[in-house]
Enzyme design. Structure first.
Site, PDB file in Angstrom:
ATOM      1  N   PHE A   1       0.737  -1.192  -0.067  1.00  0.00           N
ATOM      2  CA  PHE A   1       0.035   0.069  -0.065  1.00  0.00           C
ATOM      3  C   PHE A   1       0.890   1.392   0.159  1.00  0.00           C
ATOM      4  O   PHE A   1       0.407   2.450   0.470  1.00  0.00           O
ATOM      5  CB  PHE A   1      -0.917   0.048   1.278  1.00  0.00           C
ATOM      6  CG  PHE A   1      -1.656  -1.396   1.432  1.00  0.00           C
ATOM      7  CD1 PHE A   1      -2.770  -1.629   0.695  1.00  0.00           C
ATOM      8  CD2 PHE A   1      -1.290  -2.203   2.264  1.00  0.00           C
ATOM      9  CE1 PHE A   1      -3.664  -2.665   0.659  1.00  0.00           C
ATOM     10  CE2 PHE A   1      -1.996  -3.436   2.522  1.00  0.00           C
ATOM     11  CZ  PHE A   1      -3.045  -3.807   1.571  1.00  0.00           C
TER      12      PHE A   1
ATOM     13  N   GLY B   1       4.200  -2.860  11.013  1.00  0.00           N
ATOM     14  CA  GLY B   1       3.261  -3.116   9.927  1.00  0.00           C
ATOM     15  C   GLY B   1       4.009  -3.668   8.444  1.00  0.00           C
ATOM     16  O   GLY B   1       4.295  -2.478   7.603  1.00  0.00           O
TER      17      GLY B   1
ATOM     18  N   ASP C   1       4.949  -7.522  12.549  1.00  0.00           N
ATOM     19  CA  ASP C   1       3.673  -7.713  12.000  1.00  0.00           C
ATOM     20  C   ASP C   1       3.231  -9.024  12.730  1.00  0.00           C
ATOM     21  O   ASP C   1       4.149 -10.079  12.809  1.00  0.00           O
ATOM     22  CB  ASP C   1       3.772  -7.797  10.537  1.00  0.00           C
ATOM     23  CG  ASP C   1       2.242  -7.475  10.026  1.00  0.00           C
ATOM     24  OD1 ASP C   1       1.346  -8.293  10.354  1.00  0.00           O
ATOM     25  OD2 ASP C   1       2.316  -6.523   9.010  1.00  0.00           O
TER      26      ASP C   1
ATOM     27  N   GLY D   1      -3.201  -9.605   9.269  1.00  0.00           N
ATOM     28  CA  GLY D   1      -3.947  -8.502   8.673  1.00  0.00           C
ATOM     29  C   GLY D   1      -4.662  -7.525   9.452  1.00  0.00           C
ATOM     30  O   GLY D   1      -4.979  -8.014  10.744  1.00  0.00           O
TER      31      GLY D   1
ATOM     32  N   SER E   1       2.205  -5.850  17.927  1.00  0.00           N
ATOM     33  CA  SER E   1       2.953  -4.620  18.180  1.00  0.00           C
ATOM     34  C   SER E   1       3.227  -4.381  19.530  1.00  0.00           C
ATOM     35  O   SER E   1       4.468  -4.378  20.020  1.00  0.00           O
ATOM     36  CB  SER E   1       2.519  -3.493  17.267  1.00  0.00           C
ATOM     37  OG  SER E   1       3.049  -2.430  17.819  1.00  0.00           O
TER      38      SER E   1
ATOM     39  N   ASP F   1       2.905   2.032  10.285  1.00  0.00           N
ATOM     40  CA  ASP F   1       1.837   1.699   9.414  1.00  0.00           C
ATOM     41  C   ASP F   1       1.257   0.448   9.681  1.00  0.00           C
ATOM     42  O   ASP F   1       1.301  -0.599   8.842  1.00  0.00           O
ATOM     43  CB  ASP F   1       2.882   1.468   7.981  1.00  0.00           C
ATOM     44  CG  ASP F   1       1.880   1.741   6.631  1.00  0.00           C
ATOM     45  OD1 ASP F   1       0.706   1.931   7.113  1.00  0.00           O
ATOM     46  OD2 ASP F   1       2.340   1.332   5.900  1.00  0.00           O
TER      47      ASP F   1
ATOM     48  N   HIS G   1      -5.121   0.156  11.626  1.00  0.00           N
ATOM     49  CA  HIS G   1      -5.732   1.654  11.407  1.00  0.00           C
ATOM     50  C   HIS G   1      -6.977   1.762  12.239  1.00  0.00           C
ATOM     51  O   HIS G   1      -7.700   2.718  12.363  1.00  0.00           O
ATOM     52  CB  HIS G   1      -5.991   1.945  10.243  1.00  0.00           C
ATOM     53  CG  HIS G   1      -4.784   2.322   9.435  1.00  0.00           C
ATOM     54  ND1 HIS G   1      -3.473   2.081   9.950  1.00  0.00           N
ATOM     55  CD2 HIS G   1      -4.349   2.577   8.296  1.00  0.00           C
ATOM     56  CE1 HIS G   1      -2.702   2.480   9.164  1.00  0.00           C
ATOM     57  NE2 HIS G   1      -2.893   2.692   7.953  1.00  0.00           N
TER      58      HIS G   1
ATOM     59  N   HIS H   1       2.345   6.806   8.497  1.00  0.00           N
ATOM     60  CA  HIS H   1       1.809   6.589   7.122  1.00  0.00           C
ATOM     61  C   HIS H   1       0.250   6.787   7.467  1.00  0.00           C
ATOM     62  O   HIS H   1      -0.520   6.486   8.431  1.00  0.00           O
ATOM     63  CB  HIS H   1       1.972   5.475   6.351  1.00  0.00           C
ATOM     64  CG  HIS H   1       1.804   4.869   5.077  1.00  0.00           C
ATOM     65  ND1 HIS H   1       0.849   4.148   4.485  1.00  0.00           N
ATOM     66  CD2 HIS H   1       1.895   6.101   4.098  1.00  0.00           C
ATOM     67  CE1 HIS H   1       1.164   4.367   3.178  1.00  0.00           C
ATOM     68  NE2 HIS H   1       1.700   5.766   2.887  1.00  0.00           N
ATOM     69  N   ASP H   2      -0.470   6.978   6.248  1.00  0.00           N
ATOM     70  CA  ASP H   2      -1.838   7.228   6.308  1.00  0.00           C
ATOM     71  C   ASP H   2      -2.501   8.360   6.945  1.00  0.00           C
ATOM     72  O   ASP H   2      -3.549   8.172   7.751  1.00  0.00           O
ATOM     73  CB  ASP H   2      -2.495   5.845   6.461  1.00  0.00           C
ATOM     74  CG  ASP H   2      -2.219   4.786   5.463  1.00  0.00           C
ATOM     75  OD1 ASP H   2      -2.432   4.848   4.278  1.00  0.00           O
ATOM     76  OD2 ASP H   2      -1.548   3.720   5.987  1.00  0.00           O
TER      77      ASP H   2
HETATM   78  N1  SAH Z   1       3.942  -1.248   5.440  1.00  0.00           N
HETATM   79  C1  SAH Z   1       2.900  -2.128   4.527  1.00  0.00           C
HETATM   80  C2  SAH Z   1       1.863  -1.993   4.898  1.00  0.00           C
HETATM   81  C3  SAH Z   1       1.295  -2.587   6.241  1.00  0.00           C
HETATM   82  S1  SAH Z   1      -0.485  -2.692   6.315  1.00  0.00           S
HETATM   83  C4  SAH Z   1       3.281  -1.727   3.170  1.00  0.00           C
HETATM   84  O1  SAH Z   1       3.705  -0.368   2.801  1.00  0.00           O
HETATM   85  O2  SAH Z   1       3.224  -2.408   2.240  1.00  0.00           O
HETATM   86  C5  SAH Z   1      -0.710  -3.115   8.054  1.00  0.00           C
HETATM   87  C6  SAH Z   1       0.007  -3.997   8.495  1.00  0.00           C
HETATM   88  O3  SAH Z   1      -0.374  -4.294   9.848  1.00  0.00           O
HETATM   89  C7  SAH Z   1      -0.875  -5.638   8.215  1.00  0.00           C
HETATM   90  O4  SAH Z   1       0.145  -6.717   7.729  1.00  0.00           O
HETATM   91  C8  SAH Z   1      -1.351  -6.055   9.799  1.00  0.00           C
HETATM   92  O5  SAH Z   1      -1.209  -7.419   9.966  1.00  0.00           O
HETATM   93  C9  SAH Z   1      -0.434  -5.312  10.648  1.00  0.00           C
HETATM   94  N2  SAH Z   1      -0.918  -5.182  11.875  1.00  0.00           N
HETATM   95  C10 SAH Z   1      -2.233  -4.545  12.166  1.00  0.00           C
HETATM   96  N3  SAH Z   1      -2.201  -4.475  13.608  1.00  0.00           N
HETATM   97  C11 SAH Z   1      -1.369  -5.101  14.099  1.00  0.00           C
HETATM   98  C12 SAH Z   1      -0.843  -5.231  15.526  1.00  0.00           C
HETATM   99  N4  SAH Z   1      -1.608  -4.748  16.538  1.00  0.00           N
HETATM  100  N5  SAH Z   1       0.458  -5.877  15.626  1.00  0.00           N
HETATM  101  C13 SAH Z   1       1.035  -6.149  14.541  1.00  0.00           C
HETATM  102  N6  SAH Z   1       0.961  -6.041  13.228  1.00  0.00           N
HETATM  103  C14 SAH Z   1      -0.263  -5.451  12.943  1.00  0.00           C
HETATM  104 MG    MG Z   2      -0.134   2.183   5.283  1.00  0.00          MG
END
Ligand code: SAH
Ligand code: MG
Length: 211
Positions: A17, A46, A71, A75, A124, A141, A144, A169-170
């Site tokens: 993304f 992420g 991560d 997802g 995380s 990242d 969300h 990000h975002d």
């Molecule tokens: N940085 C990546 C996109 C990350 S998408 C890129 O640029 O392509 C967000 C990711 O955060 C997902 O893979 C999801 O599994 C992870 N995620 C969401 N909540 C989380 C948490 N509490 N702990 C660890 N990972 C998490």
């Molecule tokens: Mg993002």
């Protein structure tokens, strides 16, 4: 473009993304901080399939640093089945749950980053609770949902070294442009804390320096 041909090719085939202009801004910030006297690794919250990790990893690799990318690989809420960003290819059919770890590993191998990027699989805040080192650059990242964004900021920002970079990000100021959690739960609290100064913005990427 700052990536060599090999990484550029891998990037083109990596799900994710992060648009190129934001990735390039991430690369430049990472390279600058790795060349500065601010010690420590780059930490990414992420990983997904490793798209943004390629830019962070390329910068760290050329400066002899490492990236730790965190991560749980199951997802985020917004990437589950039925949601706009869902990709059925990243579902493990045995358990009908997302599993992006094999995709991340493929990206790191193909991009020549296995000696530079350390992949940590876990939630995380759980990883943050056993973390014990100052960080040169923190890229958030992850999830969300408000509670996840808030937890990422609360549990990781204290580990950022003085002079280090907080990348978010975002970040969208207006709800019509995207979800508000990174803006409300990370970006605004960081600016309000007085501990950070913004120095760059590209698309939805915000770069802040720890004062
Ligand atoms: N940085 C990546 C996109 C990350 S998408 C890129 O640029 O392509 C967000 C990711 O955060 C997902 O893979 C999801 O599994 C992870 N995620 C969401 N909540 C989380 C948490 N509490 N702990 C660890 N990972 C998490
Ligand atoms: Mg993002």
């Amino acid at each position: 473009m700052q990536l060599d041909d090999e990484k550029q090719r891998v990037l083109a085939g990596t799900k994710g993304f992060m648009p190129d202009d934001e990735g390039e801004a991430l690369f430049v910030a990472a390279q600058q901080v790795c060349r500065s006297e601010v010690d420590g690794p780059i930490v990414e919250i992420g990983s997904y399939c490793g798209r943004s990790t390629i830019w962070l990893g390329a910068a760290a690799q050329s400066e002899g640093r490492v990236v730790v990318t965190v991560d749980h690989h199951r997802g985020s809420e917004e990437t589950q089945a039925g949601w706009e960003h869902h990709d059925p290819e990243v579902v493990d059919p045995r358990i009908s749950k997302m599993d992006t770890l094999p995709f991340l590993r493929r990206t790191l191998f193909d991009a020549g980053l296995e000696d530079t990027v350390i992949a940590v699989v876990g939630k995380s805040p759980a990883v943050a609770s056993v973390w014990g080192q100052e960080i040169a650059m923190l890229f958030i990242d992850g999830g969300h949902a408000a509670e996840h964004a808030a937890a990422d900021y609360r549990s990781w920002a204290p580990h950022l070294a003085k002079g280090g970079v907080l990348a978010i990000h975002d970040v969208f100021a207006h709800p019509a442009d995207g979800g508000q959690a990174p803006h409300d739960e990370i970006y605004q609290p960081a600016l309000r804390s007085g501990d950070f100064a913004e120095f760059s913005a590209t698309g939805s990427l915000r770069l802040l320096r720890r004062l």
